[in-house]
Design a protein around this motif. Structure first.
Motif, short mmCIF file in Angstrom:
data_model
loop_
_atom_site.label_atom_id
_atom_site.label_comp_id
_atom_site.label_asym_id
_atom_site.label_seq_id
_atom_site.Cartn_x
_atom_site.Cartn_y
_atom_site.Cartn_z
N TYR A 10 24.07 -27.24 78.27
CA TYR A 10 22.89 -28.02 78.65
C TYR A 10 22.02 -28.24 77.42
O TYR A 10 21.60 -27.27 76.76
CB TYR A 10 22.10 -27.30 79.76
CG TYR A 10 20.97 -28.15 80.27
CD1 TYR A 10 21.18 -29.10 81.26
CD2 TYR A 10 19.69 -28.05 79.72
CE1 TYR A 10 20.14 -29.92 81.70
CE2 TYR A 10 18.65 -28.86 80.16
CZ TYR A 10 18.89 -29.79 81.15
OH TYR A 10 17.87 -30.60 81.59
N ARG A 21 24.18 -22.96 82.21
CA ARG A 21 22.93 -23.27 82.92
C ARG A 21 22.31 -22.06 83.60
O ARG A 21 21.40 -22.21 84.44
CB ARG A 21 23.19 -24.34 83.98
CG ARG A 21 23.57 -25.70 83.40
CD ARG A 21 23.69 -26.69 84.53
NE ARG A 21 24.24 -27.96 84.12
CZ ARG A 21 23.63 -29.14 84.32
NH1 ARG A 21 22.46 -29.18 84.93
NH2 ARG A 21 24.23 -30.26 83.96
N ARG A 302 24.27 -22.92 92.49
CA ARG A 302 25.17 -23.98 92.01
C ARG A 302 25.01 -25.22 92.87
O ARG A 302 24.92 -26.35 92.37
CB ARG A 302 26.61 -23.47 92.08
CG ARG A 302 27.66 -24.49 91.65
CD ARG A 302 29.07 -23.96 91.85
NE ARG A 302 29.38 -22.83 90.98
CZ ARG A 302 29.61 -21.58 91.41
NH1 ARG A 302 29.54 -21.28 92.70
NH2 ARG A 302 29.89 -20.62 90.55
N VAL A 305 21.85 -27.02 91.99
CA VAL A 305 21.98 -27.78 90.73
C VAL A 305 22.81 -29.04 90.97
O VAL A 305 22.45 -30.14 90.51
CB VAL A 305 22.59 -26.91 89.60
CG1 VAL A 305 22.87 -27.75 88.36
CG2 VAL A 305 21.65 -25.75 89.25
N ASN A 308 20.95 -31.70 92.38
CA ASN A 308 19.88 -32.19 91.51
C ASN A 308 18.49 -31.71 91.93
O ASN A 308 17.48 -32.33 91.65
CB ASN A 308 19.92 -33.72 91.43
CG ASN A 308 19.20 -34.23 90.21
OD1 ASN A 308 19.13 -33.53 89.19
ND2 ASN A 308 18.64 -35.43 90.29
N ASP A 311 17.62 -28.27 87.22
CA ASP A 311 18.65 -28.42 86.18
C ASP A 311 19.28 -27.10 85.78
O ASP A 311 20.45 -27.05 85.41
CB ASP A 311 18.03 -29.06 84.93
CG ASP A 311 17.32 -30.35 85.27
OD1 ASP A 311 18.01 -31.32 85.61
OD2 ASP A 311 16.06 -30.38 85.24
N LEU A 313 19.47 -22.71 86.48
CA LEU A 313 19.32 -21.74 87.57
C LEU A 313 18.82 -20.40 87.03
O LEU A 313 19.52 -19.72 86.27
CB LEU A 313 20.68 -21.54 88.26
CG LEU A 313 20.75 -20.43 89.30
CD1 LEU A 313 19.78 -20.69 90.46
CD2 LEU A 313 22.18 -20.26 89.81
#
Ligand code: FNR
Ligand code: 8K6
Length: 347
Positions: A10, A21, A302, A305, A308, A311, A313
């Motif tokens: 990311y 993420r 998950r 994310v 959306n 972005d 976690l």
């Protein structure tokens, strides 16, 4: 083979790319020395979490009068900076990244630590006592003067500079959970009628001043901000708070900081005056990268994310229970459940 969105790289900004993420949420552990210096044990503890994309350190106090809990680390003395250097070196040796969470407790600080009654935006105290120190009941704070407020802004900027000197990759300004910055943002703790209170613009002034000074000190790409638009901890909600956060988020969108982070224990909590959860509210009012957090598992996070909702976690308690959490998730290994007894040591 299907790819896991949690393990995608990311790009936070042109200077910082995260290897995945998963973010280690900031968690106070009360394991620093009596001079609030981080220890070698803390360095090893953080190194065991360097497999996540970004570690946010436990909240770290920017000045002695900001302390509200026993043995929380600081970032205002040379010794503390040296202690943190060990932590950041270890994390970097393990190819991790770490931001320092900059903290001042405001009215939730205590004279037991500083020798004087805490200062806060308004002389409105909270019920209860310092965790693990039942005799230290919370005090009615003294209303801060302009000079004190200016000193606080400077202390955040100095803390950020010290954090960069200590090798941190950036800083997260702790504007959540009922601590100093949050105390300016809610009507339950701010009844000032000067430049710092009485309207959305005035109540957001301190948070924005801190962001701007910290950005000047270390660069916008190194600055994150945690906020709790919903009042849930050391704070009472007020529907007028909504306008303060609408204004603050609008203003923050004019600044190119690294990310915003939701400050909450359970993101399923909804707030009438926000029209839903804190993460949904922040998502719809901000264009910044958003870190979601609050009672997520890797599976539920998950999904969020993928949908959306945010972005990145943030994972808190499961990372206390599971060193190498990210690696375990990536290998689909069993996760150990968290329990409070685990706070007694740095596993
Ligand atoms: C926290 N949390 C927290 N938040 C913060 O901004 N600074 C801090 O220093 C701490 N300290 C802290 C200590 C402990 C023991 C816990 C359990 C939590 C809140 C934390 O960052 C996170 O928002 C919550 O734990 C919710 O995420 P999980 O644990 O459900 O993944
Ligand atoms: C253990 C040392 C002190 C830690 C200070 C940070 C506070 C985290 C402790 C967990 C308490 C959870 C309270 C959450 C309130 C949510 C209410 C809906």
């Amino acid at each position: 083979m299907s790819t896991d969105i949690l393990f995608e790289k990311y790009t936070l900004n042109s200077d910082i790319t995260l290897k995945n993420r998963l973010i280690m949420a900031p968690m106070t552990r009360c394991m620093a020395t009596d001079k609030l210096v981080p220890t070698p044990n803390m360095a090893e503890y953080y190194a065991r979490r360097a497999d996540c994309g970004l570690i946010i350190s436990e909240a770290t106090i920017i000045s002695p009068e900001g302390q509200g809990y026993i043995n929380t680390p600081g970032i205002f003395s040379a010794e503390q900076i040296a202690g943190w250097k060990l932590v950041t070196q270890k994390v970097h040796e393990h190819q991790g990244k770490i931001f320092c969470q900059l903290w001042h407790c405001g009215r939730v600080a205590h004279s037991h630590f500083s020798g004087h009654t805490p200062y806060a935006p308004s002389p409105l105290g909270v019920e209860g006592s310092v965790p693990r120190m039942r005799e230290a009941t919370y005090e009615v704070p003294v209303e801060a003067t302009d000079t004190i407020i200016e000193g606080w802004i400077e202390a955040y900027a100095q803390g950020a500079k010290n954090a960069v000197e200590a090798g941190f990759d950036g800083v997260e300004i702790h504007g959540a959970n009922g601590y100093l910055i949050d105390q300016f943002l809610h009507y339950a703790s701010n009844v000032r009628e000067d430049l710092w209170g009485g309207s959305a613009e005035n109540m957001a002034r301190f948070a924005l001043a801190v962001v701007d000074r910290v950005v000047d000190a270390v660069g916008a790409h190194k600055v994150g901000l945690r906020l709790s638009p919903g009042a849930y901890f050391n704070m009472d909600g007020d529907e007028r708070d909504r306008a303060v956060f609408d204004y603050l988020l609008m203003e923050l969108d004019k600044r190119s900081i690294a990310y915003l982070h939701v400050g909450v224990f359970d993101d399923a909590m909804t707030f009438e005056y926000l029209g839903g959860s804190m993460s949904a509210y922040m998502r719809s009012h901000s264009a910044h990268t958003l870190v979601g957090v609050g009672s997520y598992t890797a599976a539920t996070g998950r999904e969020a994310v993928q949908n959306n909702q945010f972005d990145l976690l943030g994972i808190g308690r499961p990372m206390i229970a599971n060193p190498y959490y990210a690696t375990k998730i990536q290998k689909s290994e069993a996760i150990v459940d968290y329990n409070e007894a685990m706070l007694a040591e740095l596993n």
